[in-house]
Design a protein around this motif. Structure first.
Motif, PDB file in Angstrom:
ATOM      1  N   ALA A  99       0.556   3.676   9.499  1.00 23.85           N
ATOM      2  CA  ALA A  99       0.364   2.988   8.223  1.00 23.85           C
ATOM      3  C   ALA A  99       1.577   2.142   7.854  1.00 23.85           C
ATOM      4  O   ALA A  99       1.432   1.014   7.355  1.00 23.85           O
ATOM      5  CB  ALA A  99       0.079   3.999   7.114  1.00 23.85           C
ATOM      6  N   GLU A 133       1.601  -1.007   9.898  1.00 23.03           N
ATOM      7  CA  GLU A 133       0.575  -1.930   9.415  1.00 23.03           C
ATOM      8  C   GLU A 133       1.063  -2.695   8.179  1.00 23.03           C
ATOM      9  O   GLU A 133       0.836  -3.904   8.056  1.00 23.03           O
ATOM     10  CB  GLU A 133      -0.706  -1.168   9.089  1.00 23.03           C
ATOM     11  CG  GLU A 133      -1.457  -0.682  10.332  1.00 23.03           C
ATOM     12  CD  GLU A 133      -2.675   0.147   9.976  1.00 23.03           C
ATOM     13  OE1 GLU A 133      -2.737   0.657   8.819  1.00 23.03           O
ATOM     14  OE2 GLU A 133      -3.561   0.312  10.846  1.00 23.03           O
ATOM     15  N   HIS A 134       1.732  -2.010   7.266  1.00 23.09           N
ATOM     16  CA  HIS A 134       2.253  -2.680   6.069  1.00 23.09           C
ATOM     17  C   HIS A 134       3.362  -3.655   6.432  1.00 23.09           C
ATOM     18  O   HIS A 134       3.482  -4.730   5.825  1.00 23.09           O
ATOM     19  CB  HIS A 134       2.744  -1.639   5.059  1.00 23.09           C
ATOM     20  CG  HIS A 134       1.649  -1.093   4.190  1.00 23.09           C
ATOM     21  ND1 HIS A 134       1.537  -1.397   2.847  1.00 23.09           N
ATOM     22  CD2 HIS A 134       0.608  -0.293   4.476  1.00 23.09           C
ATOM     23  CE1 HIS A 134       0.475  -0.799   2.351  1.00 23.09           C
ATOM     24  NE2 HIS A 134      -0.102  -0.112   3.319  1.00 23.09           N
ATOM     25  N   ASN A 137       1.665  -6.747   7.823  1.00 21.79           N
ATOM     26  CA  ASN A 137       1.067  -7.538   6.751  1.00 21.79           C
ATOM     27  C   ASN A 137       2.132  -8.292   5.952  1.00 21.79           C
ATOM     28  O   ASN A 137       1.922  -9.458   5.568  1.00 21.79           O
ATOM     29  CB  ASN A 137       0.263  -6.630   5.816  1.00 21.79           C
ATOM     30  CG  ASN A 137      -0.987  -6.080   6.475  1.00 21.79           C
ATOM     31  OD1 ASN A 137      -1.506  -6.671   7.424  1.00 21.79           O
ATOM     32  ND2 ASN A 137      -1.477  -4.952   5.998  1.00 21.79           N
ATOM     33  N   ALA A 138       3.269  -7.644   5.696  1.00 22.92           N
ATOM     34  CA  ALA A 138       4.332  -8.294   4.925  1.00 22.92           C
ATOM     35  C   ALA A 138       4.914  -9.479   5.685  1.00 22.92           C
ATOM     36  O   ALA A 138       5.180 -10.538   5.095  1.00 22.92           O
ATOM     37  CB  ALA A 138       5.423  -7.278   4.593  1.00 22.92           C
ATOM     38  N   THR A 168      -2.647   5.958   4.171  1.00 28.46           N
ATOM     39  CA  THR A 168      -3.344   4.668   4.238  1.00 28.46           C
ATOM     40  C   THR A 168      -4.011   4.325   2.912  1.00 28.46           C
ATOM     41  O   THR A 168      -4.609   3.252   2.786  1.00 28.46           O
ATOM     42  CB  THR A 168      -4.413   4.681   5.352  1.00 28.46           C
ATOM     43  OG1 THR A 168      -5.445   5.601   4.999  1.00 28.46           O
ATOM     44  CG2 THR A 168      -3.807   5.081   6.687  1.00 28.46           C
ATOM     45  N   SER A 190      -4.446   3.610  -1.297  1.00 29.45           N
ATOM     46  CA  SER A 190      -3.724   2.920  -2.377  1.00 29.45           C
ATOM     47  C   SER A 190      -3.008   3.921  -3.261  1.00 29.45           C
ATOM     48  O   SER A 190      -1.972   3.593  -3.856  1.00 29.45           O
ATOM     49  CB  SER A 190      -4.709   2.087  -3.207  1.00 29.45           C
ATOM     50  OG  SER A 190      -5.737   2.898  -3.747  1.00 29.45           O
ATOM     51  N   TRP A 215       0.463   4.248  -1.706  1.00 31.44           N
ATOM     52  CA  TRP A 215       1.312   3.066  -1.783  1.00 31.44           C
ATOM     53  C   TRP A 215       1.597   2.632  -3.213  1.00 31.44           C
ATOM     54  O   TRP A 215       2.535   1.880  -3.461  1.00 31.44           O
ATOM     55  CB  TRP A 215       0.699   1.924  -0.975  1.00 31.44           C
ATOM     56  CG  TRP A 215       0.780   2.208   0.491  1.00 31.44           C
ATOM     57  CD1 TRP A 215      -0.201   2.701   1.289  1.00 31.44           C
ATOM     58  CD2 TRP A 215       1.941   2.065   1.331  1.00 31.44           C
ATOM     59  NE1 TRP A 215       0.261   2.876   2.572  1.00 31.44           N
ATOM     60  CE2 TRP A 215       1.573   2.491   2.629  1.00 31.44           C
ATOM     61  CE3 TRP A 215       3.239   1.620   1.110  1.00 31.44           C
ATOM     62  CZ2 TRP A 215       2.457   2.482   3.692  1.00 31.44           C
ATOM     63  CZ3 TRP A 215       4.126   1.611   2.172  1.00 31.44           C
ATOM     64  CH2 TRP A 215       3.743   2.037   3.447  1.00 31.44           C
ATOM     65  N   GLU A 250       7.603   0.026   0.040  1.00 34.96           N
ATOM     66  CA  GLU A 250       7.272  -1.400  -0.050  1.00 34.96           C
ATOM     67  C   GLU A 250       8.510  -2.234  -0.362  1.00 34.96           C
ATOM     68  O   GLU A 250       8.669  -3.349   0.149  1.00 34.96           O
ATOM     69  CB  GLU A 250       6.205  -1.627  -1.123  1.00 34.96           C
ATOM     70  CG  GLU A 250       4.820  -1.119  -0.752  1.00 34.96           C
ATOM     71  CD  GLU A 250       4.078  -2.057   0.190  1.00 34.96           C
ATOM     72  OE1 GLU A 250       4.720  -2.875   0.874  1.00 34.96           O
ATOM     73  OE2 GLU A 250       2.835  -1.952   0.242  1.00 34.96           O
TER      74      GLU A 250
END
Length: 384
Positions: free
Chosen positions: A146, A149-150, A153-154, A265, A267, A270, A279
Motif C-alpha cells: 500500500a 502504491e501511494h 501515485n504521488a 489500503t 481511506s 490514510w 502522506e
C-alpha cells in the motif's frame, strides 16, 4: 549586519544578493501535551512553506531549541539563505497549534540547473520492512504494498522530473542480485527489463508502537505513539551507484484500538493521524527526488540496433517527441585496481534525430556507415 552578510556572500560566490521579509504560517498537532515539540514542528512547516513558495527547498537544520527560536542560519539549496526568523503569533485551538513567523530571506541570483525537459522513469518495487514482526500490531501485512502504491501515485501526480514504473507487488532483494565481485547488478538488470532509468527502494526501518503505561478496560487513556521511519535509496539504472539516499521520521498517534485489524489500503487508515503522517513524508520525498534529478541529465540507452536504426529506452512517457535530437556516447567497461567492473563514457560526434516514439521507447536513424559500425547496444544517448 545584513549588508555584511551580503558582502560575505558576494565574496564567496561572486553573486548578487538581496534580503527581503516574508511571512508564513505553519501548524502541528500537540501530542501528549508537548507544546514545545508542536511549536518546533509548526515553525519548521512554516519555514518549509515559505521557502518552497520563494523558489527553494528546505534543508533540515535546527531552527528551534525546545520551542525557542534560535539565531542559527537555515540553508536553502541554491536559491536562498535564511538570515533570521521572528515568531509573530501563536494560537492554540484544541490539540492544534498554529504559528505565524516572519523570515528574512537572503536571495542569491544564481543560475539554476537547466533541465532537458525529459522525465526519468523510476522503478518502484514493494516496500521492504526491516522488522516484519512490527506489522503484527494492527495487522498491517499489506502496508508495504500500500505504501509503494501511494508513492507511485504521488510521483505520477506531483513529480515534475520523473514518471514512476510500478512493481509494487514484487520486492527487490538487492543482496540477491549482486555480482561475484560485490557490485550491485539489481539496478542495471531491472532497468534492462523495465526501461527504467532509476530504481527506488523504500524501506520501513521502524513502525514500532510505544504503548501507554496504563489503560482502562482495554481502552487507551491516551493514544499510543507509533513510529514511521522510512529510508529511501535511489540507484542509477546504468551504473548501479547510489545517487541519493535519505531517511524520514514522523511519529504520530495510533488512533485505532489495540486489537483492531487495520486495512492499510483503506481511506480510514490514510485519513488517520498515522496515515496523514505517512502522506506528509511521501509529499516531502517527491520534492526531494525532483531536487535530486534537477541537475542530472537523463541518460537513455540503446536497447536495440538494426543496421542504421537504433531503439532507445525512453519514449512519450519521458517527454520524448518526434524530431528531438540526441548525441550518442559510447559506453565501455573496464576493470579497476580491485578487479571490479567500471563503466566509462566516451563522447562521439554522432547525432541522431527521433523518427518515431512509443510509450516507453523511441527509434532513430544513424547517419553514415562509419557511425553505425561504432555504435553498440547499451551505449548512451543524451538529448541535445
Amino acid at each position: 549586519m545584513k549588508s555584511l552578510v551580503c558582502l560575505l556572500t558576494l565574496l564567496s560566490l561572486s553573486l548578487p544578493c538581496q534580503a527581503y521579509w516574508v511571512e508564513a504560517t505553519g501548524e502541528a498537532k500537540i501530542i501528549n501535551g508537548d507544546s514545545d515539540n508542536a511549536r518546533e514542528v509548526a515553525v519548521k512547516n512554516a519555514v518549509r512553506m515559505a521557502l518552497l513558495q520563494n523558489g527553494g527547498k528546505f534543508q533540515a537544520s535546527q531552527t528551534t531549541n525546545k520551542g525557542q527560536l534560535t539565531d542559527q542560519a537555515l540553508t536553502l539549496s541554491a536559491a536562498n539563505n535564511i538570515s533570521s526568523i521572528q515568531l509573530l503569533n501563536e494560537q492554540k485551538q484544541g490539540n492544534r497549534l498554529t504559528v505565524t513567523v516572519k523570515i528574512d530571506l537572503l536571495h542569491q541570483d544564481q543560475e539554476k540547473c537547466s533541465n532537458d525537459g525529459l522525465k526519468a522513469a523510476i522503478l518502484i518495487p514493494r516496500t521492504t520492512i526491516r522488522d516484519r514482526s512490527q506489522l503484527r500490531y494492527g495487522r498491517l501485512e499489506q502496508l508495504p504494498t500500500a505504501f509503494s502504491e501511494h508513492l507511485v501515485n504521488a510521483l505520477q501526480q506531483n513529480s515534475a522530473l520523473s514518471v514512476p514504473v510500478s512493481l509494487v507487488n514484487q520486492e527487490v532483494n538487492i543482496p540477491a542480485l549482486t555480482n561475484s565481485d560485490g557490485g550491485f547488478r539489481a539496478p542495471t538488470l531491472i532497468s534492462e527489463m523495465t526501461d527504467s532509468q532509476y530504481l527506488l527502494i523504500p524501506e520501513l526501518t521502524d513502525i514500532s508502537v510505544a504503548e501507554p503505561t496504563s489503560a482502562i478496560l482495554g481502552l487507551w487513556q491516551h493514544a499510543p505513539i507509533r513510529q514511521f521511519q522510512l529510508k529511501l535509496t535511489l540507484y542509477h539504472g546504468i551504473s548501479g551507484e547510489i545517487v541519493w539516499q535519505h531517511e524520514y521520521s514522523q511519529p504520530s498517534e495510533w488512533e485505532f484500538a489495540k486489537t483492531a485489524m487495520v486495512n492499510p489500503t483503506s481511506s480510514e487508515f490514510w485519513q488517520s493521524e498515522y496515515g496523514e503522517s505517512a502522506e506528509q513524508i511521501i509529499t516531502e520525498a517527491v520534492r526531494d527526488i525532483d531536487e535530486t534529478l534537477s541537475c542530472r541529465p537523463l541518460l537513455a540507452q540503446i536497447i536495440a540496433l538494426n543496421d542504421s536504426q537504433i531503439v532507445l529506452n525512453i519514449g512519450r512517457k519521458n517527454g520524448v517527441k518526434k524530431g528531438d535530437k540526441f548525441k550518442i556516447v559510447l559506453q565501455h567497461n573496464i576493470m579497476d585496481q580491485i578487479s571490479k567492473t567500471r563503466a566509462i563514457a566516451v563522447a562521439t560526434t554522432v547525432d541522431v534525430e527521433i523518427a518515431q516514439t512509443s510509450e516507453s521507447t523511441s527509434t532513430a536513424m544513424l547517419n553514415g556507415e562509419s557511425a553505425a559500425r561504432s555504435i553498440q547496444v547499451n551505449d548512451i544517448a543524451l538529448k541535445n
